[in-house]
Design an enzyme around this catalytic site. Sequence first.
Site, PDB file in Angstrom:
ATOM      1  N   ASP A 224       0.855  -1.184   0.000  1.00  0.00           N
ATOM      2  CA  ASP A 224       0.000   0.000   0.000  1.00  0.00           C
ATOM      3  C   ASP A 224       0.890   1.233   0.000  1.00  0.00           C
ATOM      4  OD1 ASP A 224      -1.864   1.988   0.402  1.00  0.00           O
ATOM      5  OD2 ASP A 224      -2.977   0.904   1.950  1.00  0.00           O
TER       6      ASP A 224
ATOM      7  N   ARG B 202      -0.084   4.398  -0.493  1.00  0.00           N
ATOM      8  CA  ARG B 202      -0.821   5.651  -0.339  1.00  0.00           C
ATOM      9  C   ARG B 202      -0.284   6.508   0.796  1.00  0.00           C
ATOM     10  NH1 ARG B 202      -6.762   3.231  -0.057  1.00  0.00           N
ATOM     11  NH2 ARG B 202      -5.557   1.545   0.887  1.00  0.00           N
TER      12      ARG B 202
HETATM   13  N1  LIG Z   1      -2.498  -2.166  -6.443  1.00  0.00           N
HETATM   14  C1  LIG Z   1      -3.749  -2.554  -6.346  1.00  0.00           C
HETATM   15  N2  LIG Z   1      -4.678  -1.633  -6.019  1.00  0.00           N
HETATM   16  C2  LIG Z   1      -5.936  -2.042  -5.896  1.00  0.00           C
HETATM   17  C3  LIG Z   1      -6.351  -3.372  -6.108  1.00  0.00           C
HETATM   18  N3  LIG Z   1      -7.680  -3.462  -5.933  1.00  0.00           N
HETATM   19  C4  LIG Z   1      -8.091  -2.214  -5.598  1.00  0.00           C
HETATM   20  N4  LIG Z   1      -7.048  -1.364  -5.575  1.00  0.00           N
HETATM   21  C5  LIG Z   1      -7.000   0.050  -5.198  1.00  0.00           C
HETATM   22  O1  LIG Z   1      -7.153   0.096  -3.805  1.00  0.00           O
HETATM   23  C6  LIG Z   1      -7.725   1.320  -3.411  1.00  0.00           C
HETATM   24  C7  LIG Z   1      -8.856   0.977  -2.454  1.00  0.00           C
HETATM   25  O2  LIG Z   1      -8.236   0.375  -1.377  1.00  0.00           O
HETATM   26  P1  LIG Z   1      -8.805  -0.802  -0.507  1.00  0.00           P
HETATM   27  O3  LIG Z   1      -7.611  -1.452   0.132  1.00  0.00           O
HETATM   28  O4  LIG Z   1      -9.740  -1.646  -1.328  1.00  0.00           O
HETATM   29  O5  LIG Z   1      -9.695  -0.157   0.558  1.00  0.00           O
HETATM   30  P2  LIG Z   1      -9.295   0.992   1.507  1.00  0.00           P
HETATM   31  O6  LIG Z   1      -9.666   2.251   0.805  1.00  0.00           O
HETATM   32  O7  LIG Z   1      -7.892   0.892   1.964  1.00  0.00           O
HETATM   33  O8  LIG Z   1     -10.153   0.658   2.773  1.00  0.00           O
HETATM   34  P3  LIG Z   1     -11.664   0.989   3.034  1.00  0.00           P
HETATM   35  O9  LIG Z   1     -11.679   2.386   3.576  1.00  0.00           O
HETATM   36  O10 LIG Z   1     -12.131  -0.001   4.027  1.00  0.00           O
HETATM   37  O11 LIG Z   1     -12.360   0.871   1.713  1.00  0.00           O
HETATM   38  C8  LIG Z   1      -8.110   2.033  -4.680  1.00  0.00           C
HETATM   39  O12 LIG Z   1      -7.102   3.008  -4.961  1.00  0.00           O
HETATM   40  C9  LIG Z   1      -8.081   0.931  -5.729  1.00  0.00           C
HETATM   41  O13 LIG Z   1      -7.731   1.408  -7.015  1.00  0.00           O
HETATM   42  C10 LIG Z   1      -5.344  -4.328  -6.468  1.00  0.00           C
HETATM   43  O14 LIG Z   1      -5.582  -5.515  -6.625  1.00  0.00           O
HETATM   44  N5  LIG Z   1      -4.070  -3.854  -6.570  1.00  0.00           N
END
Ligand SMILES: Nc1nc2c(ncn2[C@@H]2O[C@H](COP(=O)(O)OP(=O)(O)OP(=O)(O)O)[C@@H](O)[C@H]2O)c(=O)[nH]1
Length: 199
Positions: A126, A128
């Site tokens: 992650d 971010r």
């Molecule tokens: N690298 C990658 N990014 C993903 C994948 N699936 C979804 N994403 C990205 O993950 C982000 C969403 O993150 P999540 O981990 O699903 O959820 P979160 O936002 O951390 O957590 P919540 O607040 O509970 O939704 C978005 O930027 C999506 O584009 C994947 O398989 N690989």
Amino acid sequence: MSIRYVATSKLPTPYGVFAMHGFEDSETGKEHVALTMGVVDDGEPVLGRVHSECLTGDALFSMRCDCGAQLQAALQAIAKEGRGVLLYLRQEGRGIGLMNKIRAYKLQDAGADTVEANEQLGFGADMREYGMCEVMLKQLGIRSLRLMTNNPRKVKAMETVGVTVTERCPLQTGRNPHNERYLQTKAGKLGHWITPPET
Ligand SMILES: Nc1nc2c(ncn2[C@@H]2O[C@H](COP(=O)(O)OP(=O)(O)OP(=O)(O)O)[C@@H](O)[C@H]2O)c(=O)[nH]1
Ligand SMILES: [Zn+2]
């Protein structure tokens, strides 16, 4: 901080009329958006969602993840209260960008899980960061949130940028056979608070 507030307009949606506030980051070139409804600068905790961009889930109806359903549910919940905020952050693919997310999906098609795929591409699970939320929420006069998320890192990130999370509201929706493994991996490897489905 290189984030700058640009302008506010109305944004009518099927859930109600939001105010849309634009921000731009001169360093990264990213354009972030905040949607608000009602009075959010009165000092009371605000129902909020910090949503990371997912073009595939938010706009293209992908069932590989739960993002689109979470986005809708969050806007609905805010509209039901008549008050709240949604930050739409342009950090696609957990910060690796759309093209790399497609590369990661290809690796997942071949058997990797969502974390392994990022790692095989040389990224962290992650990537971010949430520094922009400090400027965005300050501009909107929001100091505390009732945060809709299942992600413990996000709760911590808000506290790091000086925003109090008075309550964590679960946002479990959008489970389907195509994202079952993805949700399991988020719970198992990324520590998300996701309840396993009833068997
Ligand atoms: N690298 C990658 N990014 C993903 C994948 N699936 C979804 N994403 C990205 O993950 C982000 C969403 O993150 P999540 O981990 O699903 O959820 P979160 O936002 O951390 O957590 P919540 O607040 O509970 O939704 C978005 O930027 C999506 O584009 C994947 O398989 N690989
Ligand atoms: Zn998604």
